[in-house]
Write an enzyme that holds these catalytic residues in place. Structure first.
Site, short mmCIF file in Angstrom:
data_model
loop_
_atom_site.label_atom_id
_atom_site.label_comp_id
_atom_site.label_asym_id
_atom_site.label_seq_id
_atom_site.Cartn_x
_atom_site.Cartn_y
_atom_site.Cartn_z
N GLY A 520 0.82 -1.21 0.00
CA GLY A 520 0.00 0.00 0.00
C GLY A 520 0.84 1.25 0.00
O GLY A 520 2.03 1.22 0.34
N ASP A 633 -7.39 12.35 8.92
CA ASP A 633 -7.41 11.78 7.57
C ASP A 633 -8.19 10.46 7.59
O ASP A 633 -7.69 9.42 7.17
CB ASP A 633 -5.98 11.58 7.06
CG ASP A 633 -5.94 11.43 5.54
OD1 ASP A 633 -6.97 11.71 4.89
OD2 ASP A 633 -4.90 11.01 5.00
#
Ligand SMILES: *[C@@H]1O[C@H](CO)[C@@H](O)[C@H](O)[C@H]1NC(C)=O
Ligand SMILES: *[C@@H]1O[C@H](CO)[C@@H](O)[C@H](O)[C@H]1NC(C)=O
Ligand SMILES: *[C@@H]1O[C@H](CO)[C@@H](O)[C@H](O)[C@H]1NC(C)=O
Ligand SMILES: *[C@@H]1O[C@H](CO)[C@@H](O)[C@H](O)[C@H]1NC(C)=O
Ligand SMILES: *[C@@H]1O[C@H](CO)[C@@H](O)[C@H](O)[C@H]1NC(C)=O
Ligand SMILES: *[C@@H]1O[C@H](CO)[C@@H](O)[C@H](O)[C@H]1NC(C)=O
Ligand SMILES: *[C@@H]1O[C@H](CO)[C@@H](O)[C@H](O)[C@H]1NC(C)=O
Ligand SMILES: *[C@@H]1O[C@H](CO)[C@@H](O)[C@H](O)[C@H]1NC(C)=O
Ligand SMILES: *[C@@H]1O[C@H](CO)[C@@H](O)[C@H](O)[C@H]1NC(C)=O
Ligand SMILES: *[C@@H]1O[C@H](CO)[C@@H](O)[C@H](O)[C@H]1NC(C)=O
Length: 798
Positions: A520, A633
């Site tokens: 990722g 976030d």
């Protein structure tokens, strides 16, 4: 040249030998700046060193078992300067030959010291009992920390006549708080709340005499002792055995910030502390003073103990319940004709009775209170012993409790013109935390004067400096190996003692097979799959922007490492080496929510579970009162799923510690977050609060329910091709409004990949909560705790 060379060499040696050590010789000191400046007891049971109590704030402390003290697994058992932390730069603890131990702050101001008259000290050492001892020339004890406990009593540490254990202010603020354990004048060991506006003893329970509770009041010895096996015995004949009595384990008896007295022991396998005895049940409001005066304490299964102001009153200090509540109305003298009363159900205030009258009517009781100026309200309660109603007139409203099933009512005196809604009269909790984390310590550094001596030194240094630079190289070659060795030793300590590790770059390189398997790309770095030397599968994040210095990086890492919740990703360790900064996390089998949104694996019950789990994780960050942390976030890429699809919130990298004081952080100048998930505050100039995470959470939930991305497009390949580039929030809001008259509207917006398999009631709840979360006005959004509460009401209803 020669003298300076030797000074230089000895300084260097001092540096090299400064790793974890067993004693500090007199004439030397421990520095706050070197994380390795830590004393260890001979068998490694205790450590002493500078402990971070806030941003740039340190206290010299003793703790168990572990060279680095991280708040979630480590509890300081003693602190030198709990009320006056020192700066993170230039502060040191020095042992003078005169025998005094002195803690100086940057700028050399003395913040704490021991007073010793006329004996020469040889060293400072830490005993395996956790006792820090200044040893004199004849091996005698000049000073010992056991004589000055803070909030903890260790096994073998005697509790004496004048010993007082004082709790910390809160979990996050280690300053002296309001709860004390001490021997009072009746020779009995008591717990007392000694707060800013009133004091009240609550253990042993105040409504019967200590002698009726098995306390012996005629032994004037006033001493108590906890033995290493877990048996406590006090001279008032109070005694208890820990639930794991008989095992020799690290133990500590502490007056906790919530006012309870608890014995803990450290499990030698899990390395976690567990409660093995407590003075009173944790679930109760029996501890006095928790909510200050004019307030009520309630116990809630979900939230634990909460406080609320009585109707018509508001909190004196928004951040601190100890100061209680004050009235928002006027009551000129309290006994004129226009006073009124409101009834509060299930409420009891303990103590501060003006008098009590038995066998009287309610109206009688009421008029007695009305005509008595100092009467603040009255309790009208059935007394079973007297078989009649008793009227208690109250001078002060303290130790208020909400007691469901309480036989009796409380009548509060108010200004007659006041009107209350039913909700106001029955409100029993308030989402306010009792503490805020330490603020950054701002102490001015003393400017070095331009004195003659200073100038001379400067020039001297410059002159010899050139020669030394040549020597440095030679010395470095000689000593380099040595330094590696001490670092290695320190490193091993870490490995042995904590789950949280420092890794070397080479180890991680090997674990990730030279960073070959990318799993990722998050903000700030790429994540790789790796297998650690102990066969644990890990996610290793290599940070791109590795400009932070090691100290700042460590501070940040320790903040994240402190967070411990089943719905937050667990950090196993870090690496800070040269230009590399890496973080090592637990590996999550099913990757991120983003990758799973289009998968048919994600059925409705998993989705709802993800909604609840994510809310729990965020609520912990925002509301647990440990530290005020924002995520900033929240998005599907940052919600990871384990093998059972349990969600864990990841990537707290952007979060910043917030000052709970005003809930606003001026340091947030740069915009953070991801397009589509960002609250409107980020672009307007409004302050950033926890409500930005609530907003992002709301968007993620809408996405989870509808399968539509806030940035346009659909996740699933179902029938929704024609709804591309629809603006998610207004679209859902409109459908929801229409659903009042046309229930099929809900089905139309639900993610087609669920093929109609979902619980309609829960789905509506989820969407409704999500819509509240994405309100433009941040005040209109619920807190994460409230979101959680709403979702949990539906969790088990099928
Ligand atoms: C220090 O520890 C030793 C052994 O554990 C013990 O015999 C001694 O009494 C201790 N000294 C103090 C002052 O606690
Ligand atoms: C209760 O609180 C009020 C307001 O803070 C204060 O003025 C008063 O003295 C307090 N009462 C007691 C008994 O401490
Ligand atoms: C008082 O307490 C001490 C310490 O527990 C004990 O040694 C002593 O025997 C007690 N004295 C009496 C009279 O009970
Ligand atoms: C103290 O407790 C023990 C055991 O419960 C009891 O036998 C003893 O009589 C008590 N002593 C006093 C002085 O109350
Ligand atoms: C942990 O403690 C128990 C009880 O004292 C003991 O039997 C066991 O050997 C200990 N285990 C380790 C790993 O120290
Ligand atoms: C009640 O409040 C009003 C207005 O705030 C005030 O004028 C009046 O004096 C108060 N009554 C009493 C008994 O204090
Ligand atoms: C309690 O005080 C009230 C008001 O001063 C008085 O009327 C009442 O008689 C007192 N009751 C008792 C039992 O003293
Ligand atoms: C209470 O007062 C009433 C009337 O004054 C009297 O008849 C009754 O006996 C009293 N009860 C008790 C328990 O004192
Ligand atoms: C504390 O509670 C009050 C009343 O509910 C509320 O107005 C205030 O904003 C809360 N403060 C914080 C920091 O949440
Ligand atoms: C910690 O508690 C002390 C003592 O009550 C207080 O003076 C200090 O301001 C508190 N620190 C913070 C950051 O609230």
């Amino acid at each position: 040249m020669f003298p300076s060379f030797w000074i230089f060499l000895s300084l260097l040696c001092l540096q090299l030998s400064s790793a974890v050590r067993q004693s500090l010789p007199s004439g030397s000191s421990l520095s706050v700046e070197k994380p390795s400046d830590v004393l260890v007891s001979p068998e490694g049971a205790f450590f002493a060193g500078f402990f971070r109590v806030g941003n740039n704030a340190y206290s010299f402390a003793i703790w168990h078992d572990n060279p680095i003290c991280r708040a979630e697994s480590c509890f300081p058992v003693w602190m030198a300067n709990r009320n006056v932390p020192v700066n993170g730069k230039g502060s040191r603890l020095s042992l003078f030959e005169s025998g005094s131990l002195v803690l100086t702050d940057a700028g050399d101001s003395i913040l704490w010291s021991t007073v010793i008259v006329g004996s020469r000290a040889t060293k400072l050492q830490l005993n395996d009992t956790g006792n820090l001892i200044v040893v004199g020339e004849k091996g005698d004890i000049l000073w010992q920390s056991f004589d000055y406990p803070t909030d903890t009593l260790l096994p073998k540490q005697p509790m004496k006549r004048d010993t007082v254990l004082i709790s910390s202010r809160s979990r996050a603020n280690y300053s002296a708080g309001f709860y004390r354990l001490y021997f009072s004048d009746d020779n009995v060991l008591h717990l007392i709340f000694d707060g800013p506006t009133f004091s009240s003893t609550y253990w042993p329970v105040p409504w019967s005499r200590p002698s009726d509770q098995g306390r012996f009041i005629y032994n004037t010895t006033r001493s108590a002792f906890l033995d290493p096996l877990g048996h406590f015995l006090s001279s008032d004949n109070y005694t208890f055995f820990s639930s794991d009595y008989g095992a020799i384990l690290p133990r500590r008896l502490a007056v906790d910030p919530d006012g309870n007295l608890r014995l803990y022991s450290l499990n030698n396998v899990t390395r976690k502390w567990s409660v093995t005895w407590e003075a009173m049940p944790s679930t109760s409001c029996l501890v006095h003073g928790v909510c200050g005066n004019n307030s009520l304490c309630s116990y809630d299964r979900l939230l634990g103990r909460t406080c609320s102001c009585i109707p018509g009153y508001f909190m004196v200090d928004q951040n601190d319940w100890s100061f209680g509540c004050k009235p928002s109305f006027q009551l000129s003298d309290g006994c004129s004709s226009d006073v009124g009363f409101v009834m509060l159900r299930d409420v009891d205030f303990y103590g501060y009775d003006y008098n009590q009258t038995s066998n009287t009517t309610l109206s009688n009781c009421r008029s007695m209170c009305a005509s008595l100026c100092s009467c603040r309200g009255f309790q009208y309660t059935m007394s079973y012993t007297k078989r009649t109603y008793v009227c208690f007139l109250k001078n002060e409203l303290v130790n208020g409790q909400n007691l469901p099933n309480f036989e009796g009512q409380f009548y509060l005196k108010v200004n007659k013109s006041m009107r209350f809604t039913r909700e106001e009269l029955e409100k029993r909790k308030q989402y306010n935390c009792t503490s805020r984390p330490m603020e950054t310590l701002r102490r001015r550094y003393r400017q070095k004067g331009n004195s003659g001596v200073f100038n001379f030194m400067l020039w001297f240094a410059v002159a010899v400096g050139g020669i030394e630079i040549l020597l440095v190289f030679v010395v470095w070659v000689f000593f380099y190996r040595d330094e590696q060795d001490t670092k290695e030793g320190y490193h091993n300590y870490l490995l042995a003692a904590t789950g949280f590790q420092r890794f070397t770059y080479d180890e991680l390189k090997k674990a990730t097979k030279n960073f070959s398997k990318e799993i990722g790309r998050g903000s700030g770095g790429i994540v790789y799959r790796g297998i650690l030397s102990d066969n644990r599968v890990a996610a290793v994040k290599l940070l791109n922007d590795a400009t932070t210095g090691e100290a700042d990086f460590l501070a940040e890492v320790s903040t994240i490492g402190k967070l411990n919740h089943m719905n937050l990703i667990e950090m196993w360790g870090y690496c800070a080496e040269g230009k590399y900064r890496l973080l090592v996390y637990e590996y999550m089998e099913h990757g991120s929510l983003a990758e799973n949104l289009s998968s048919t694996e994600l059925d409705w019950s998993k989705r709802f579970n993800i909604a609840v789990g994510t809310a729990k994780g965020l609520a912990y960050l925002h509301e647990e009162c440990l530290e005020w942390v924002l995520h900033c976030d929240v998005k599907p890429q940052n919600i990871l799923l384990d093998s059972e699809y349990q969600p864990k919130v990841a990537d707290l990298g952007l979060s910043k510690l917030m000052d709970r004081g005003n809930g606003v952080n001026s340091e947030f100048s740069r915009i953070r977050g991801t397009r589509g998930y960002m609250a409107p505050e980020w672009v307007s100039n409004l302050p950033i609060t926890s409500k930005v995470d609530v907003y992002s959470y709301g968007i993620v939930m809408l996405e989870l329910a509808t399968g539509m991305s806030p940035t346009g497009g659909v996740h699933s390949l179902g029938s929704g091709g024609d709804v591309k580039n629809i603006r998610l929030v207004p679209w859902v809001r409109q459908k929801m409004q229409e659903s009042a008259s046309n229930p099929t509207r809900v089905d139309e917006m639900v993610d087609p990949s669920l093929v109609g398999n979902y619980d309609k009631k829960k789905m509506e709840t989820l969407i409704q909560v999500a819509l509240q979360c994405v309100a433009e006005e941040r005040e209109a959004r619920p807190s994460m705790g409230q979101v959680l509460e709403i979702l949990l009401q539906h969790e088990n209803t099928e």
